[in-house]
Design a protein around this motif. Sequence first.
Motif, mmCIF file in Angstrom:
data_model
loop_
_atom_site.group_PDB
_atom_site.id
_atom_site.type_symbol
_atom_site.label_atom_id
_atom_site.label_comp_id
_atom_site.label_asym_id
_atom_site.label_seq_id
_atom_site.Cartn_x
_atom_site.Cartn_y
_atom_site.Cartn_z
ATOM 1 N N TYR A 586 68.679 12.309 110.008
ATOM 2 C CA TYR A 586 67.787 12.004 108.886
ATOM 3 C C TYR A 586 68.432 12.335 107.545
ATOM 4 O O TYR A 586 68.184 11.662 106.543
ATOM 5 C CB TYR A 586 66.466 12.757 109.050
ATOM 6 N N ASN A 587 69.259 13.388 107.519
ATOM 7 C CA ASN A 587 69.960 13.690 106.278
ATOM 8 C C ASN A 587 70.929 12.576 105.903
ATOM 9 O O ASN A 587 71.124 12.278 104.728
ATOM 10 C CB ASN A 587 70.704 15.019 106.411
ATOM 11 N N ILE A 588 71.560 11.973 106.902
ATOM 12 C CA ILE A 588 72.456 10.849 106.623
ATOM 13 C C ILE A 588 71.675 9.684 106.021
ATOM 14 O O ILE A 588 72.105 9.060 105.040
ATOM 15 C CB ILE A 588 73.188 10.414 107.907
ATOM 16 N N PHE A 589 70.508 9.376 106.605
ATOM 17 C CA PHE A 589 69.686 8.293 106.059
ATOM 18 C C PHE A 589 69.334 8.553 104.606
ATOM 19 O O PHE A 589 69.392 7.654 103.757
ATOM 20 C CB PHE A 589 68.394 8.147 106.867
ATOM 21 N N LEU A 590 68.957 9.807 104.310
ATOM 22 C CA LEU A 590 68.549 10.142 102.944
ATOM 23 C C LEU A 590 69.737 10.161 101.991
ATOM 24 O O LEU A 590 69.715 9.508 100.939
ATOM 25 C CB LEU A 590 67.850 11.504 102.932
#
Length: 706
Positions: A586-590
Amino acid sequence: MMRRMMSWPGGRTAKWVVLAVWTLVLVPAVLLAGRLGDVEENDNAAWLPGSAESTEVVARAERFPLADTVPAIVLYDRPEGVTPADMAKARADAEAFKAVANVVGQPQGPVRARDGKAIRTVVQVHKDRTGWEGIGKVVDALTEVGETDADGLGFHVTGPAGQASDSIRAFSGGGGLTTITAAVVVIILLLTYRSPVLPLLPLLTAGGALVTSEAVLYLLAKHAGLTVNKQTGFILTVLVFGAATDYGLLLISRYREELARHDDRHEAMAEALRRSVPAIVASAGTVAVSLTLLMLATLNSTQGLGPACAVGVLVGLAAMVTLTPALLVVCGRWIFWPVRPSQGSGAGAGQGVWDRIGAAVAGRPRAVWIGAALVLGAMATGMLGLRADGLSGTDQFTGRPQSVAGEEIMSAHFPAGSGDPLLVVSDADSAQRVRSALAAVPGVADVSAPMVEGTTAMVLAELEDDPSGTAAMRTVERARTAVHRVEGARAQVGGNSAMLLDTRDAAARDSAVIIPVVLIAVFLVLVLLLRAVVAPLLLMATVVLSFAAALGVSGLVFHHVFGFAGTDASFPLLAFVFLVALGVDYNIFLVTRVREAALLHGTRRGALTGLSATGGVITSAGLVLAGTFAAMASLPLVFAAELGFAVAFGVLLDTLVVRSVLVTALTLDVGRWMWWPGRLFRRHDPAPPSSPGEPACEPLLPGTRR
């Protein structure tokens, strides 16, 4: 060329090619997936490394009749006292047990308890290649004999064979798990899109990915020696449904944005793929790399689980970036009914909830991230009370199956360790010295006379405590110390209690080795993706803190709410790998969206833009993944319930707090230093506006300099 390749699945002609290819793949995949159970290895001995002492005992004792058997402890009980007729039935049953397939030798007993309220017979069951399933069939046959003409006499099968039977019965609910998981996905997608039709596309794609993954695993287990078991199957189900649906959500969200900018749905899909696929591929790649590193484990069960789940993630990725785009463009805009996006429909949207959250965090970002970190740190203190030294046979089920009921009856009327002895092998000429050393070990109740085959001898040591409990593990350690001191005996201690101890020790070693390697690997992936060092360090710190908080809360809930006795020895490692990999996901997506916006508007404005753009879809993705892992609680196994709760809670914590509050606040506070030493670090943020209604500056175009 790469951009054209990414946008290819949604092309006017390519979409039909994609559908044809997936049809050709799924037809044989369905047939092969149904045969996965044929190659499963559900025997604890097969999970241990060949170097484990209990595994070496199995190899040295193969000439002895008990070497490849597990005991089924048959118990009869009558609270007011067993009668002569009850004893007669137990003797007749013992004769009938010998006729059951895979029952080995003469049953031991029946023996009446000293208090006269129970009867015990020990039956040795041969372990064939079918593992737990074969043992389960034997237990079913024993139960059928024992419950016939019982006349109120209680009957239970416990011991290792009874526990294996109940385990396979618990895992047989896998079909129900798939149904529950699919239902959870549908409900969340219905709430997300408010469309009765759209959820069917990612659901069908995830189902196809699961079937294809199972087919690939069958081939790897059959021809490449991959170890798979029932545990692999249920974790694969929830992971593929959760992760694949997450990737589909991100793609559909970007496609919906592009439909508001393009009149042609094929052009909209091409742009959506070009914009979203790099982040999705990086995310899936990070998860797959983390899971593949489980191959460094010494436990064969953990070693096989890593590549199996990595296959599921990669197949889910392939399905969601090829099959889902093809299905979406074939269906057209009506698939979003009743709110179909049209060109220009996204303009003029008001301030959303994520804009308001971003504005609140932007007011005092340093205070926000420090406060959030302190709260997460306080939650992490619950780890101090987490017991990860394994579960006894009676503690591994959430309910009270017959093996647990039988164990309670046996503990009440017979010595706890009877019927499941340690197997100790040595050189034949040292057998008596080994027997004497064993007899002096605290916790050993009785030692048999040596049995000799050629140059090898074996003695059986009955334990005073529950063979699957912690006290028995300590007795095994003392027994090994004692017999290893017998000079020239080459004595080794095996048996079911020893296997459990070796499993616990191997799991502890695996955690100590794999956790640092996973952290290093994920950090390097983030460095390559973000072309920076500071951002990956901060992201890794937030993910580790989130994991610690999730594990701390889980430990408190397991003990004080669920009443569980502890956790499986492999629980911390599996929880770590799933939570760290999925948290970075999810950090990558953000952060990739933040970086995209920062190239145009600067880091601080990019942080708020990225949060606003990804807040809704990442939250929906987190709910899907948390819901699928929570569905594991439908299995009556403590391990499944604990892993499902920990991952579900950790994903929600990461989605709602860490990603939206902590990471955003850190990005706002650190500013352009997030991208050090990359080129984006050298680009200063625009000056703040001179008045509330005045924009800071015109946005930069890619490739231009200020």
